[in-house]
Design a protein around this motif. Structure first.
Motif, PDB file in Angstrom:
ATOM      1  N   LYS A 112       5.091  -0.824   4.820  1.00 37.23           N
ATOM      2  CA  LYS A 112       4.237  -0.200   3.807  1.00 37.23           C
ATOM      3  C   LYS A 112       4.244  -0.987   2.490  1.00 37.23           C
ATOM      4  O   LYS A 112       3.232  -1.056   1.790  1.00 37.23           O
ATOM      5  CB  LYS A 112       4.699   1.234   3.570  1.00 37.23           C
ATOM      6  N   LYS A 131      -3.956   1.349   9.317  1.00 35.24           N
ATOM      7  CA  LYS A 131      -2.709   0.597   9.239  1.00 35.24           C
ATOM      8  C   LYS A 131      -2.970  -0.826   9.725  1.00 35.24           C
ATOM      9  O   LYS A 131      -4.015  -1.114  10.291  1.00 35.24           O
ATOM     10  CB  LYS A 131      -1.633   1.270  10.086  1.00 35.24           C
ATOM     11  N   GLU A 143       1.623  -3.753   2.727  1.00 39.42           N
ATOM     12  CA  GLU A 143       0.262  -3.389   3.134  1.00 39.42           C
ATOM     13  C   GLU A 143      -0.789  -3.715   2.071  1.00 39.42           C
ATOM     14  O   GLU A 143      -1.839  -4.252   2.391  1.00 39.42           O
ATOM     15  CB  GLU A 143       0.190  -1.893   3.479  1.00 39.42           C
ATOM     16  N   ARG A 144      -0.519  -3.396   0.821  1.00 40.86           N
ATOM     17  CA  ARG A 144      -1.512  -3.596  -0.240  1.00 40.86           C
ATOM     18  C   ARG A 144      -1.871  -5.074  -0.398  1.00 40.86           C
ATOM     19  O   ARG A 144      -3.025  -5.442  -0.562  1.00 40.86           O
ATOM     20  CB  ARG A 144      -1.000  -3.012  -1.555  1.00 40.86           C
TER      21      ARG A 144
END
Length: 64
Positions: free
Chosen positions: A52, A21, A55-56
């Motif tokens: 989330k 993370k 995140e990418r």
């Protein structure tokens, strides 16, 4: 093929945890602190995780 460079701004702002993370710091804790309450400043001290949905995109900047 050349190496892919890590985004310099991102590497200063984000850290990876052991589980993959991404940790980040809170905004609004660097200046103009006199008008902010003690509670507000205390809550901004702690690190938090990146959402989330983002995140990418951040992992792409960090080349993870």
């Amino acid at each position: 093929m050349p190496k892919v460079k890590t985004n310099s701004g991102a590497k200063k702002r984000f850290k990876l945890t052991g589980t993959g993370k991404i940790k980040r710091k809170h905004a609004f804790h660097s200046h103009i602190l006199t008008k902010k309450t003690t509670k507000q400043k205390r809550n901004l001290v702690h690190d938090t995780l990146v959402v989330k949905a983002d995140e990418r995109r951040i992992k792409a900047l960090l080349n993870v």
